[in-house]
Design an enzyme around this catalytic site. Structure first.
Site, mmCIF file in Angstrom:
data_model
loop_
_atom_site.group_PDB
_atom_site.id
_atom_site.type_symbol
_atom_site.label_atom_id
_atom_site.label_comp_id
_atom_site.label_asym_id
_atom_site.label_seq_id
_atom_site.Cartn_x
_atom_site.Cartn_y
_atom_site.Cartn_z
ATOM 1 N N SER A 24 10.901 43.102 -2.282
ATOM 2 C CA SER A 24 10.664 44.146 -1.285
ATOM 3 C C SER A 24 10.076 45.400 -1.920
ATOM 4 O O SER A 24 9.125 45.988 -1.404
ATOM 5 C CB SER A 24 11.976 44.494 -0.570
ATOM 6 O OG SER A 24 12.481 43.384 0.121
ATOM 7 N N GLN A 169 8.892 45.512 8.896
ATOM 8 C CA GLN A 169 7.770 45.395 7.962
ATOM 9 C C GLN A 169 6.470 45.888 8.581
ATOM 10 O O GLN A 169 5.575 46.331 7.863
ATOM 11 C CB GLN A 169 7.619 43.954 7.480
ATOM 12 C CG GLN A 169 8.664 43.531 6.472
ATOM 13 C CD GLN A 169 8.416 42.136 5.922
ATOM 14 O OE1 GLN A 169 7.413 41.493 6.239
ATOM 15 N NE2 GLN A 169 9.340 41.657 5.113
ATOM 16 N N ASP A 310 19.242 39.845 5.951
ATOM 17 C CA ASP A 310 18.987 38.808 4.942
ATOM 18 C C ASP A 310 20.296 38.205 4.446
ATOM 19 O O ASP A 310 20.315 37.068 3.965
ATOM 20 C CB ASP A 310 18.208 39.382 3.751
ATOM 21 C CG ASP A 310 16.708 39.419 4.007
ATOM 22 O OD1 ASP A 310 16.257 38.824 5.008
ATOM 23 O OD2 ASP A 310 15.987 40.048 3.213
#
Length: 425
Positions: A24, A169, A310
């Site tokens: 990330s 995102q 996640d």
């Protein structure tokens, strides 16, 4: 490796391991480095396939980069893409898909973008935002998905709006693009406007010298004058969480090297869950140490995991062994990731004897006796890595497609092999 038999792990002493660089952080830093001004060294150690996909695209774009000891050296193009008529393949890398698309739309050019079959199934709602701003998109398959041809003369709109419920995102991609091109006012809508990954992006913009300000849910960005000469990339906390979960699951001491308590990564909230169940954390020079040796039992989890989703799969792997039921809420958006992760949780848990049910936005899991079986990964790296934890506790678990982990953690199962044989990696 067509399948992997997970061996029961009875840890002795401290479990120690390394994990790759944070995908990330690294892939955000790569966008800022490649399209910004100046030359920068990113100290990152090892990285996985998602970053390799980004670097391959840089090569096709004519961006200069070299692999050096312990990192990457990037020569920024200063907003002028050397090859602005390129054909690119982002493979299965979601960050490359979203961040590159936004950056190239802002900078202008004609690009044909391809992806893996898995990525083609994932909607790219950011394309609608770009089309509304004058970017021409010709879909070569299903509308709103890869593959597509993009023609852009640069985005001139002063304001854009993004729904954070679809994916944070998209917001991060536009913020990164603005930092290497032109000022923008970005209006954030939805329920994840304060998401940890947006915060991560803004912190990286600061480190690269871009200016930003925020008023409620509107963020204004002014581009950076020049990238720093070097930047150290944190180890991947998302990957480290699988090992930290062992501290609770196996009543073990676990240290992941290069992870520290001042991390900017949102999955630090998973560590708070472990703390609430009795795991003690100590930051050492080598890395953050989790001590679960005094935990003999733990209660289930009732948690809204919208902002660190996640780790929903990791919590699902811990849930069968808890003393009380688990309910994970706020995770409807993970149905649109590498696979429908809610469905994957329930189907796999049911297959090994665990009572689990799904709703649109949440999962309920009851304490259950695990009888073993085969875990279907659906090609999703996080399914494979999280459900391997169940095998370490109960044994008799087979992961059907372990190589899907190469997306973010190439040697994950090699490390598990070493742990089950020696207790250290």
């Amino acid at each position: 490796m067509s399948a992997y038999q997970v061996q029961h792990l009875s840890p002795h002493g401290i479990i120690e391991t390394d994990v790759p660089a944070s995908k990330s952080i690294l892939n955000r830093a790569l966008i800022l480095s490649a399209f910004g001004k100046g030359e920068i060294f990113l100290s990152c150690g090892d990285f996985a396939e998602d970053t390799q996909a980004m670097l391959s695209c840089f090569t096709q774009l004519g961006i200069g980069w070299t692999r050096e000891k312990n990192g990457l050296r990037i020569v920024g193009c200063g907003g002028n893409v050397p090859n602005n008529r390129a054909e690119l393949d982002v493979c299965s890398a979601g960050t490359a898909a979203r961040f590159l698309t936004a950056a190239l739309a802002f900078l202008g050019g004609e690009y044909t973008l391809h992806s893996s079959l898995q990525m083609q199934k994932r909607p790219m709602e950011i394309l609608t935002v770009l089309e509304r701003s004058g970017v021409q998109i010709e879909y070569l398959g299903e509308p709103g998905h890869f593959p597509f041809r993009m023609i852009s003369h640069g985005i001139t709109a002063e304001e854009l709006s993004v729904d954070t419920d679809l994916s944070t995102q998209y917001a991060s991609g536009i913020l990164l693009a603005a930092a290497v091109s032109r000022p923008i006012r970005l209006h954030l809508t939805g329920t994840r406007t304060d998401g940890s990954y947006i915060t991560m992006t803004l912190r990286l913009l600061e480190q690269f010298g871009a200016q930003w300000s925020r008023t409620e849910n509107t963020v204004c960005v002014t581009p950076s004058e020049r990238a720093p000469e070097s930047l150290e990339i944190e180890a991947d906390l998302s990957a480290a969480c699988y090992f930290y979960a062992m501290s609770l699951l196996l009543s073990a001491c676990v240290r992941v090297r290069r992870v520290h308590s001042d991390t900017m990564q949102g999955d630090r909230k998973f560590l708070d869950l472990l703390k609430s169940r009795g795991v003690r954390f100590t930051d050492t020079p080598e890395g953050l140490l989790a001590d679960g040796s005094r935990v003999s039992a733990y209660r289930g989890f009732t948690e809204n995991m919208r902002d660190f989703s996640d780790q929903a799969l990791t919590v699902a792997a811990l849930a069968p062994f808890a003393a009380t039921p688990t309910q994970i809420t706020g995770i409807g958006h993970i149905r649109r990731q590498e696979c429908d992760r809610i469905h994957a949780i329930v189907k796999n848990l049911n297959a090994i004897g665990v009572i689990a049910t799904e709703q649109e936005d949440d999962v309920t899991i009851l304490p259950s006796a695990v009888h073993g079986g085969t875990i279907r990964t659906f090609g999703d790296h996080r399914v494979a890595m999280a459900f391997a934890l169940i095998g370490l506790k109960a044994g008799n678990i087979v992961i059907d497609d372990p190589l899907c982990c190469r997306k973010t953690f190439i040697n994950y199962f090699d490390i598990l092999d070493k742990l089950t044989k020696t207790g250290s990696a």
